[in-house]
Design a protein around this motif. Structure first.
Motif, PDB file in Angstrom:
ATOM      1  N   HIS A  10      29.651 104.284  61.675  1.00 49.06           N
ATOM      2  CA  HIS A  10      29.227 103.951  63.038  1.00 49.06           C
ATOM      3  C   HIS A  10      28.546 105.117  63.743  1.00 49.06           C
ATOM      4  O   HIS A  10      28.626 105.236  64.964  1.00 49.06           O
ATOM      5  CB  HIS A  10      30.429 103.472  63.849  1.00 49.06           C
ATOM      6  N   THR A  11      27.873 105.960  62.972  1.00 48.18           N
ATOM      7  CA  THR A  11      27.164 107.096  63.562  1.00 48.18           C
ATOM      8  C   THR A  11      25.823 107.271  62.882  1.00 48.18           C
ATOM      9  O   THR A  11      25.660 106.957  61.704  1.00 48.18           O
ATOM     10  CB  THR A  11      27.969 108.399  63.404  1.00 48.18           C
ATOM     11  N   ASP A  12      24.875 107.796  63.647  1.00 48.79           N
ATOM     12  CA  ASP A  12      23.577 108.100  63.059  1.00 48.79           C
ATOM     13  C   ASP A  12      23.605 109.505  62.456  1.00 48.79           C
ATOM     14  O   ASP A  12      24.594 110.224  62.556  1.00 48.79           O
ATOM     15  CB  ASP A  12      22.464 107.959  64.100  1.00 48.79           C
ATOM     16  N   THR A  15      24.211 112.523  64.903  1.00 55.41           N
ATOM     17  CA  THR A  15      25.609 112.630  65.319  1.00 55.41           C
ATOM     18  C   THR A  15      26.459 113.193  64.199  1.00 55.41           C
ATOM     19  O   THR A  15      27.355 114.020  64.440  1.00 55.41           O
ATOM     20  CB  THR A  15      26.141 111.250  65.754  1.00 55.41           C
ATOM     21  N   SER A 118      28.980 111.482  74.458  1.00 64.38           N
ATOM     22  CA  SER A 118      29.401 110.387  73.586  1.00 64.38           C
ATOM     23  C   SER A 118      28.676 109.084  73.904  1.00 64.38           C
ATOM     24  O   SER A 118      28.394 108.299  73.002  1.00 64.38           O
ATOM     25  CB  SER A 118      30.910 110.198  73.644  1.00 64.38           C
ATOM     26  N   TRP A 122      26.590 107.340  70.749  1.00 59.47           N
ATOM     27  CA  TRP A 122      26.919 105.998  70.276  1.00 59.47           C
ATOM     28  C   TRP A 122      26.312 104.995  71.254  1.00 59.47           C
ATOM     29  O   TRP A 122      26.993 104.442  72.119  1.00 59.47           O
ATOM     30  CB  TRP A 122      28.436 105.824  70.184  1.00 59.47           C
ATOM     31  N   LYS A 123      25.004 104.758  71.116  1.00 57.06           N
ATOM     32  CA  LYS A 123      24.253 103.943  72.078  1.00 57.06           C
ATOM     33  C   LYS A 123      24.485 102.453  71.875  1.00 57.06           C
ATOM     34  O   LYS A 123      24.601 101.707  72.842  1.00 57.06           O
ATOM     35  CB  LYS A 123      22.757 104.240  71.959  1.00 57.06           C
ATOM     36  N   ARG A 124      24.493 102.026  70.628  1.00 57.96           N
ATOM     37  CA  ARG A 124      24.632 100.591  70.369  1.00 57.96           C
ATOM     38  C   ARG A 124      26.036 100.115  70.734  1.00 57.96           C
ATOM     39  O   ARG A 124      27.001 100.870  70.658  1.00 57.96           O
ATOM     40  CB  ARG A 124      24.343 100.284  68.902  1.00 57.96           C
ATOM     41  N   ASP A 127      28.597 100.291  67.888  1.00 56.27           N
ATOM     42  CA  ASP A 127      28.947 101.686  67.613  1.00 56.27           C
ATOM     43  C   ASP A 127      29.885 102.231  68.688  1.00 56.27           C
ATOM     44  O   ASP A 127      30.828 102.966  68.385  1.00 56.27           O
ATOM     45  CB  ASP A 127      27.686 102.563  67.542  1.00 56.27           C
ATOM     46  N   TRP A 128      29.619 101.875  69.941  1.00 54.87           N
ATOM     47  CA  TRP A 128      30.461 102.347  71.049  1.00 54.87           C
ATOM     48  C   TRP A 128      31.893 101.816  70.912  1.00 54.87           C
ATOM     49  O   TRP A 128      32.852 102.533  71.155  1.00 54.87           O
ATOM     50  CB  TRP A 128      29.857 101.910  72.381  1.00 54.87           C
ATOM     51  N   ARG A 131      33.686 103.801  67.982  1.00 50.81           N
ATOM     52  CA  ARG A 131      33.673 105.264  67.976  1.00 50.81           C
ATOM     53  C   ARG A 131      35.074 105.858  67.852  1.00 50.81           C
ATOM     54  O   ARG A 131      35.241 106.962  67.373  1.00 50.81           O
ATOM     55  CB  ARG A 131      32.970 105.816  69.209  1.00 50.81           C
TER      56      ARG A 131
END
Length: 151
Positions: A10-12, A15, A118, A122-124, A127-128, A131
């Motif tokens: 769940h991270t790019d 990150t 944060s 975690w924009k999407r 993902d948020w 996190r």
């Protein structure tokens, strides 16, 4: 990059790189902290040995004359070496304390930056919501708390 961080879902990549940097700084801080404590105990050990040696070999015999006491200590190579190790240990202890404080500040600043950013990291929406999984892995694997800015 460390494998648990690389496998986070769940991270790019950016990150993950920030998490890897905070892990590296935490490791550097822990290493310097360990060496600082070793230097403290080493210095205390040599100071204790010098004190016992000083009392047994010099103070009992030369306690009436300071000049005779000082002369006897300076002429004994073992006492001079133990005193030198104690002084060097004290200097190393202070140097490592400064390094430990610097590494702790660097680590804490980067950790706080991740906590502050944060929402950007975690924009999407999914993902948020996930996190906390990343935070738990960082806490369990590396003892890095990303939940709060406080230590």
């Amino acid at each position: 990059m460390d494998s648990p961080i690389q496998q986070l879902e769940h991270t790019d990549q950016a990150t993950k790189q920030m998490l890897e940097n905070v892990r590296k700084r935490k490791k550097k801080f822990d290493d310097v902290k360990k060496w600082h404590y070793i230097s403290i105990y080493g210095t205390l050990f040599f100071a204790f040995i010098f004190s016992v040696d000083f009392y047994i070999n010099f103070y009992k015999q030369y306690s009436l004359s300071f000049i005779a006491l000082l002369s006897a200590v300076i002429n004994d190579t073992v006492a001079v070496y133990i005193l030198a190790f104690t002084i060097v240990g004290f200097g190393a202890m202070n140097l490592l304390k400064q390094q430990k404080d610097k590494k702790e500040k660097e680590y804490h600043e980067l950790r706080c930056e991740i906590v502050d950013r944060s929402k950007d990291l975690w924009k999407r929406e999914d993902d948020w919501k996930n996190r906390h999984i990343v935070f738990e892995i960082m806490k369990k694997q590396y003892d890095i708390n990303l939940y709060h800015e406080k230590k």
